[in-house]
Design an enzyme around this catalytic site. Structure first.
Site, PDB file in Angstrom:
ATOM      1  N   CYS A   1       0.836  -1.206   0.000  1.00 29.72           N
ATOM      2  CA  CYS A   1       0.000   0.000   0.000  1.00 29.72           C
ATOM      3  C   CYS A   1       0.869   1.253   0.000  1.00 29.72           C
ATOM      4  CB  CYS A   1      -0.936  -0.005   1.214  1.00 29.72           C
ATOM      5  SG  CYS A   1      -1.993   1.451   1.291  1.00 29.72           S
TER       6      CYS A   1
ATOM      7  N   CYS B   1      -0.419   4.115   2.147  1.00 35.27           N
ATOM      8  CA  CYS B   1      -0.206   3.936   3.585  1.00 35.27           C
ATOM      9  C   CYS B   1       1.258   4.183   3.951  1.00 35.27           C
ATOM     10  CB  CYS B   1      -0.526   2.510   4.036  1.00 35.27           C
ATOM     11  SG  CYS B   1      -2.002   1.796   3.321  1.00 35.27           S
ATOM     12  N   ASP B   2       2.187   3.652   3.163  1.00 38.98           N
ATOM     13  CA  ASP B   2       3.582   3.580   3.595  1.00 38.98           C
ATOM     14  C   ASP B   2       4.547   4.444   2.792  1.00 38.98           C
ATOM     15  OD1 ASP B   2       2.847   1.725   5.541  1.00 38.98           O
ATOM     16  OD2 ASP B   2       3.048   0.040   4.157  1.00 38.98           O
TER      17      ASP B   2
END
Ligand code: NDP
Length: 333
Positions: free
Chosen positions: A153, A156-157
């Protein structure tokens, strides 16, 4: 005259669960969608029973820092955030249980869901929040470096790789979107594509081709990763299986998988309308499926956003839709 009991009948009879329970609201899944649905359903006196499923806490329990969920100004780890959501759902009386939904029967007015192939729950409303699972290549190194540079992701990261070099695997819309997102943060993005063309829509292809810090590695496949505790690079095969096959090493800090997601919808497929990938179809702007009283929220019905906050929002919608469905039903009867 009595019908003689043959072996098949006996086996069928053995499968009939002795443990049957009737509930007003059954929630399947324990990610942000499931727990948010539980908070709202419990506060609406639906006495929800929630089964956590195979991965209690959902996909977020496999990520490290979550910095984009509103309300955590300093960020929070995925497991801590899910524990907070679980406590909040429990605080209002949600009955949270271990167990996996293994079979369904949505043919009647009361919806039947089997847990671990034994216990039968008969529910007036069912909220499906079973999520989706990111596909991985199946390399041992993906497990070895989980939380140390391997992610599925970018939204997300990606932030943790600002100014660094990363690679994205895949050639579809997800991979090209993630590569574009990362290109805005990172110094360089390699897009590792196994064929000599992209599957992504033309508009995404154009964007990728016109982004100077994205380099497409055509006809490359990943052999493994290397690094001391964290990812420091990847070993790739170029033109694997052809006479020109060669091994290539790239230095990267982050390795992002974007080869597709699999919505966890198999056990509903006989009753619910799914799209061609398997996402549950809902009436736009609602969580309603094609079966009255069955609602879907979170990643199992969302091929587009797949964020914790959007999953939580759709969980709230599902609980409100379930509450309104029950209230309209009670007025009719
Ligand atoms: P897709 O199935 O469309 O693409 C998967 C990509 O990963 C393909 O390029 C495929 O290669 C590659 N791949 C699969 N397995 C491997 C493997 N083992 N090794 C290397 N590469 C592999 O998945 P997406 O997640 O990209 O998209 C899913 C759906 O969601 C699509 O319909 C897409 O259009 C849609 N979507 C829409 C978006 C939007 O509208 N904004 C955003 C994101 C997704 P190959 O091409 O060789 O098969």
């Amino acid at each position: 005259m009595f019908k003689s009991l043959n072996l098949n009948d006996k086996q069928e009879n053995n499968k009939v669960p002795t443990d049957v329970e009737r509930v007003k609201c059954l929630i399947i899944g324990s990610g942000p969608a499931g727990y948010t649905a539980a908070i709202y359903a419990a506060r609406a006196n639906l006495n929800p029973v929630l089964y956590e499923g195979l991965q209690p806490g959902g996909q977020l329990t496999t990520t490290t820092e979550v910095e984009n969920f509103p309300g955590y100004p300093e960020g929070v780890t995925g497991p801590v955030m899910m524990e907070d959501l679980k406590k909040q759902a429990a605080r209002f009386g949600t009955d949270i249980r271990w167990g996996l939904a293994t079979k369904t029967d949505f043919s009647g007015d009361v919806h039947r869901v089997w847990i671990d192939d034994s216990k039968l729950i008969e529910a007036d409303t069912v909220i499906i929040a079973t999520g989706a699972t990111a596909k991985y290549l199946g390399l041992e190194d993906e497990t070895k470096y989980a939380g140390g540079g391997v992610s599925a992701c970018a939204t997300c990261d990606g932030f943790f790789y600002r100014g660094k070099d990363v690679a994205v695997v895949g050639g579809g819309d997800t991979a090209t979107e993630e590569a574009m997102y990362l290109a805005g943060l990172c110094r360089k993005v390699y897009l590792i594509v196994r064929r000599n063309e992209l599957r992504a829509s033309k508009v995404m292809q154009e964007r990728v081709f016109n982004t100077p810090n994205i380099e497409i590695l055509w006809e490359h496949q990943t052999k493994g990763l290397f690094g001391d505790g964290v990812v420091e690079g990847a070993i790739l095969w170029k033109k694997k299986g052809t006479p020109e096959e060669e091994e290539v090493k790239i230095k990267i800090d982050g390795f992002f998988l974007a080869i597709g997601h699999k919505p966890n919808s198999e056990i509903f497929a006989d009753y619910l309308q799914l799209d061609e990938v398997g996402y549950i179809k809902t009436t736009p702007g609602t969580s309603k499926t094609n079966v009255p009283g069955v609602f879907a929220c979170g990643d199992v019905q969302d091929p587009h956003y797949r964020q914790a906050v959007t999953a939580a929002g759709s969980g709230c919608m599902a609980a409100i839709d379930a509450e309104r469905y029950l209230s309209e039903k009670s007025h009719r009867s």
